[in-house]
Design an enzyme around this catalytic site. Sequence first.
Site, short mmCIF file in Angstrom:
data_model
loop_
_atom_site.label_atom_id
_atom_site.label_comp_id
_atom_site.label_asym_id
_atom_site.label_seq_id
_atom_site.Cartn_x
_atom_site.Cartn_y
_atom_site.Cartn_z
N LYS A 1 0.84 -1.21 0.00
CA LYS A 1 0.00 0.00 0.00
C LYS A 1 0.87 1.26 0.00
O LYS A 1 2.06 1.18 0.32
CB LYS A 1 -0.91 -0.02 1.23
CG LYS A 1 -0.12 -0.07 2.54
CD LYS A 1 -1.00 -0.39 3.74
CE LYS A 1 -0.16 -0.41 5.01
NZ LYS A 1 -0.97 -0.73 6.20
N TYR B 1 14.57 31.16 6.92
CA TYR B 1 13.32 31.79 7.34
C TYR B 1 13.26 31.94 8.86
O TYR B 1 13.66 31.04 9.61
CB TYR B 1 12.12 30.92 6.93
CG TYR B 1 11.81 30.97 5.45
CD1 TYR B 1 11.50 32.18 4.82
CD2 TYR B 1 11.79 29.81 4.71
CE1 TYR B 1 11.20 32.22 3.47
CE2 TYR B 1 11.48 29.83 3.36
CZ TYR B 1 11.18 31.04 2.74
OH TYR B 1 10.88 31.07 1.42
C1 LIG Z 1 -0.09 -1.64 6.85
C2 LIG Z 1 -0.68 -2.89 7.36
C3 LIG Z 1 0.12 -4.02 7.50
C4 LIG Z 1 1.62 -3.99 7.38
O1 LIG Z 1 2.13 -3.52 8.60
P1 LIG Z 1 3.70 -3.33 8.91
O2 LIG Z 1 3.72 -2.88 10.32
O3 LIG Z 1 4.19 -2.27 7.97
O4 LIG Z 1 4.37 -4.63 8.70
C5 LIG Z 1 -0.50 -5.21 7.83
N1 LIG Z 1 -1.84 -5.26 8.06
C6 LIG Z 1 -2.63 -4.17 7.96
C7 LIG Z 1 -4.09 -4.29 8.25
C8 LIG Z 1 -2.07 -2.95 7.64
O5 LIG Z 1 -2.86 -1.87 7.58
#
Ligand SMILES: *Cc1c(COP(=O)(O)O)cnc(C)c1O
Length: 396
Positions: free
Chosen positions: A57, A273
């Site tokens: 994702k 800044y």
């Molecule tokens: C993002 C996510 C993961 C992966 O988690 P990590 O901590 O990056 O390994 C797994 N399950 C769900 C439901 C997530 O949202």
Amino acid sequence: MPTMTADETALGGRLAAVPTHPSTQATLEVDLDAVVANYRLLAARLGDRAVCAPAVKADAYGLGMAHIAPALYGAGARLFFVAHLAEGVALRALLPDAEIAVLNGMMGPEVAEIHAARLTPVLNDLGAVALWRVAGRGRPAFVHIDTGMNRLGLDPDAAKTLVERPELLDGIALRGWMTHMACADTPGHPLNVQQRSLFHLLLKNLPQAPASLANSSSIFLGAPYHFEIARPGCALYGINPTPAAANPMRPVVRLLAPVLQVRTVSHPGTVGYGATARVQAGQRLATISIGYADGFLRCLGNGVTLRLDGLPVPVVGRVSMDLVTVDIGGLPEGAVVPGESRVEVLGESITADTLAAAAGTIGYEILTALGSRFRRDYQSSEFAEWVSCKPSAAPS
Ligand SMILES: *Cc1c(COP(=O)(O)O)cnc(C)c1O
């Protein structure tokens, strides 16, 4: 390459040569071999009983799903997790044969596209379960049970409704039950055992299907947390899944920002800044080509120390949108050359976890905040050399 006249060269002072860095943009190097090595390490920890299903994702945590996902597929991954339909559609175009699950579920108007791209929705409430019964046409779905985060998924009462009335699932090709851990990066946390036990109890009474609990950190809590499908994300990308111990993962990213300008301060004054940092005459500064619009968080101003050729260069003054100023007093005079020298913003000298600690956040946010303006170089032993992508070609 244009050459300068003697006059121009004299005016340019130490800038006697045309800068050689290929562009003013910073370069993000992503080591695909390291991603694959991390996948293999996690898969080995899981053993034969559990499948390792990468979370890709948010454009593979900012690193470029278009390159990361095919590399993981090449390493054997066949099930992937994304958050949104659009991410699933993009991944489908890359991997025609992979199974792609959509964590955030779907809204009614998305059902047709879910089907068209052959995606597997994650059903997060009884309404979604009811929708998929009629709209799913026998296609698989995960059902997500919230065992303690109070964030997303069927709460335990809704899950008990499914225990009492399993016919609510009739017609759904149940791909698996999933839950998500709140505190997996803290091994001693009481919620870990609580969530796992509740998940176990519900699974015993629900229709049989593969179970999925583990994110990256949960994999390191041991076999009782593995179940049948693990969903690691951060560890694949080099973030430490065991914050209390040494990082078992291989580093994946390197971010190098070119030096645009070097100056020796002529009068006492201030930098940037808000004039938040005072400098003395004779102090040597370099301005590098990165800013908060690239994900170099503004709160890192006047705080963090980066490295140039292995030597420390503290950030001086506020972080601007496109620029950061560092103190190069620790390097020999003349050693820092505009257009050639590059400051390591992420890499061996400063990991995403370290930069995150300085910014009061976590490595995940550092990676997912990485902007779209970098040159991106992907390295893999399968390519003869680094494959370079112009920023405009970077997947969004
Ligand atoms: C993002 C996510 C993961 C992966 O988690 P990590 O901590 O990056 O390994 C797994 N399950 C769900 C439901 C997530 O949202």
